[in-house]
Design a protein around this motif. Structure first.
Motif, PDB file in Angstrom:
ATOM      1  N   THR A 182      50.183  82.236  14.985  1.00  0.00           N
ATOM      2  CA  THR A 182      49.243  83.285  14.582  1.00  0.00           C
ATOM      3  C   THR A 182      49.963  84.445  13.912  1.00  0.00           C
ATOM      4  OG1 THR A 182      47.773  82.713  16.415  1.00  0.00           O
ATOM      5  CG2 THR A 182      47.461  84.879  15.408  1.00  0.00           C
ATOM      6  N   HIS A 213      46.033  93.078  10.338  1.00  0.00           N
ATOM      7  CA  HIS A 213      45.183  91.893  10.465  1.00  0.00           C
ATOM      8  C   HIS A 213      45.756  90.913  11.486  1.00  0.00           C
ATOM      9  CE1 HIS A 213      42.104  92.639   7.446  1.00  0.00           C
ATOM     10  NE2 HIS A 213      43.035  93.086   6.628  1.00  0.00           N
ATOM     11  N   LEU A 227      45.017  92.206  14.955  1.00  0.00           N
ATOM     12  CA  LEU A 227      43.634  91.941  15.331  1.00  0.00           C
ATOM     13  C   LEU A 227      43.414  90.473  15.675  1.00  0.00           C
ATOM     14  CD1 LEU A 227      41.514  94.143  12.891  1.00  0.00           C
ATOM     15  CD2 LEU A 227      41.882  94.458  15.349  1.00  0.00           C
ATOM     16  N   SER A 228      44.083  89.586  14.951  1.00  0.00           N
ATOM     17  CA  SER A 228      43.937  88.155  15.221  1.00  0.00           C
ATOM     18  C   SER A 228      44.399  87.820  16.627  1.00  0.00           C
ATOM     19  CB  SER A 228      44.738  87.328  14.206  1.00  0.00           C
ATOM     20  OG  SER A 228      44.210  87.474  12.913  1.00  0.00           O
ATOM     21  N   SER A 249      42.104  89.732  19.284  1.00  0.00           N
ATOM     22  CA  SER A 249      40.765  89.155  19.374  1.00  0.00           C
ATOM     23  C   SER A 249      40.758  87.851  20.159  1.00  0.00           C
ATOM     24  CB  SER A 249      40.187  88.905  17.974  1.00  0.00           C
ATOM     25  OG  SER A 249      40.058  90.122  17.267  1.00  0.00           O
ATOM     26  N   MET A 288      39.922 100.859  10.935  1.00  0.00           N
ATOM     27  CA  MET A 288      39.980  99.408  10.780  1.00  0.00           C
ATOM     28  C   MET A 288      40.144  98.697  12.131  1.00  0.00           C
ATOM     29  SD  MET A 288      42.924  97.170   8.882  1.00  0.00           S
ATOM     30  CE  MET A 288      43.083  95.405   9.230  1.00  0.00           C
ATOM     31  N   PRO A 309      31.147  95.334  13.845  1.00  0.00           N
ATOM     32  CA  PRO A 309      32.159  94.282  14.019  1.00  0.00           C
ATOM     33  C   PRO A 309      33.259  94.438  12.973  1.00  0.00           C
ATOM     34  CG  PRO A 309      29.938  93.349  14.073  1.00  0.00           C
ATOM     35  CD  PRO A 309      29.789  94.772  13.634  1.00  0.00           C
ATOM     36  N   ARG A 310      34.463  94.111  13.344  1.00  0.00           N
ATOM     37  CA  ARG A 310      35.597  94.336  12.442  1.00  0.00           C
ATOM     38  C   ARG A 310      35.482  93.526  11.152  1.00  0.00           C
ATOM     39  NH1 ARG A 310      37.001  95.082  17.530  1.00  0.00           N
ATOM     40  NH2 ARG A 310      38.293  96.884  18.051  1.00  0.00           N
ATOM     41  N   HIS A 311      34.880  92.342  11.224  1.00  0.00           N
ATOM     42  CA  HIS A 311      34.779  91.531  10.004  1.00  0.00           C
ATOM     43  C   HIS A 311      33.777  92.120   9.009  1.00  0.00           C
ATOM     44  CE1 HIS A 311      31.605  89.720  12.625  1.00  0.00           C
ATOM     45  NE2 HIS A 311      30.930  89.708  11.486  1.00  0.00           N
ATOM     46  N   ASN A 312      32.990  93.104   9.457  1.00  0.00           N
ATOM     47  CA  ASN A 312      32.048  93.769   8.539  1.00  0.00           C
ATOM     48  C   ASN A 312      32.606  95.052   7.929  1.00  0.00           C
ATOM     49  OD1 ASN A 312      30.110  91.838   8.983  1.00  0.00           O
ATOM     50  ND2 ASN A 312      28.978  93.007  10.523  1.00  0.00           N
ATOM     51  N   ARG A 313      33.824  95.398   8.280  1.00  0.00           N
ATOM     52  CA  ARG A 313      34.406  96.649   7.797  1.00  0.00           C
ATOM     53  C   ARG A 313      35.094  96.433   6.446  1.00  0.00           C
ATOM     54  NH1 ARG A 313      36.870  98.946  13.604  1.00  0.00           N
ATOM     55  NH2 ARG A 313      35.083  98.209  14.847  1.00  0.00           N
ATOM     56  N   ASN A 314      34.250  96.142   5.436  1.00  0.00           N
ATOM     57  CA  ASN A 314      34.756  95.920   4.080  1.00  0.00           C
ATOM     58  C   ASN A 314      35.068  97.268   3.421  1.00  0.00           C
ATOM     59  OD1 ASN A 314      32.285  97.012   2.957  1.00  0.00           O
ATOM     60  ND2 ASN A 314      31.313  95.069   3.457  1.00  0.00           N
TER      61      ASN A 314
END
Length: 247
Positions: free
Chosen positions: A120, A174, A177-178, A181, A199, A223-228
């Motif tokens: 990872t 990133h 976070l991986s 999470s 972020m 959600p973090r994946h929506n933080r564009n």
């Protein structure tokens, strides 16, 4: 410090922390600093440089006991572990990456399967390298691996991406976070980088200039994946409206 169960928050209540400067002047670093970090929450301590963020972390890690007040670490009396990632990777130069990571493990976990963690973090092919063979970015990855390998109940991070170029720092955020999470743990990270805090975190604890106290909180519920990028700009505006001139 009072050990408490793993189901309760990280609690901080520091009445005062003072120290003497190099010139012999008494300096108050922290004053009436109180906050909580909920179980499984990723929180950021955000404030201007020199306000006392790192001092707070040193107190929580037991590295500085000269203060008035108290704090509670979830699970501290139940065999749960606390891990820390500092500004410098502090890897042993005579040990390989994998050896550095395994040395942090308790004896019962020394033979743990770390394949997924190394994969990872992009370290699968670098386990046998020595710190001198790593870039600073890779050394920081190894430091993250060492912290997460212990499966900590609480994770402290002291500006772990400072001094990196932005592209490398972003990649490491990133990766952090991986790993987090995959096994969320209570985390408290010190930073003065607002974008980084927005972020990564569920909640930002905003500190005043020295002596540090809590100015307020900024919750990031998306959600973090929506933080564009567009969402990040909206979050930045919202933060500055709530805390004008905070950082």
């Amino acid at each position: 410090m009072q050990p408490v169960g793993a189901g309760v928050p990280l609690r901080v209540d520091i009445a005062e922390k003072t120290f003497k400067s190099a010139e012999g002047v008494q300096v108050t670093a922290l004053k009436e600093l109180a906050f909580e970090v909920r179980q499984g929450e990723f929180a950021c301590l955000l404030g201007p440089s020199g306000c006392g963020k790192t001092t707070t972390l040193r107190i929580l890690l037991g590295l500085d006991r000269d203060f008035r007040g108290s704090f509670q670490i979830p699970g501290a009396g139940d065999g749960n572990r606390t891990a820390a990632v500092f500004q410098e990777p502090t890897l042993l130069p005579w040990r390989t990456v994998e050896q550095n990571v395994r040395l942090a493990l308790p004896k019962a976990m020394r033979d743990a399967d770390l394949d997924r963690l190394f994969k990872t973090l992009g370290l699968a092919d670098m386990r046998t390298l020595f710190p001198s063979e790593l870039s600073l970015g890779l050394a920081r990855r190894a430091a993250l691996a060492r912290a997460f390998a212990t499966e900590p109940a609480v994770l402290f991070l002291d500006e772990p991406f400072v001094s990196l170029d932005e592209q490398t720092a972003e990649r490491l955020r990133h990766l952090l976070l991986s790993v987090w999470s995959a096994r969320p743990t209570t985390a408290l990270m010190v930073t003065h980088n607002l974008r980084e805090a927005l972020m990564l975190s569920d909640r930002i604890i905003v500190l005043s200039p020295r002596p540090a106290h809590v100015v307020g909180y900024f919750d990031v519920r998306l959600p973090r994946h929506n933080r564009n990028p567009q969402v990040m700009e909206d979050l930045l505006r919202s933060f500055h409206q709530k805390f004008p001139g905070a950082v």
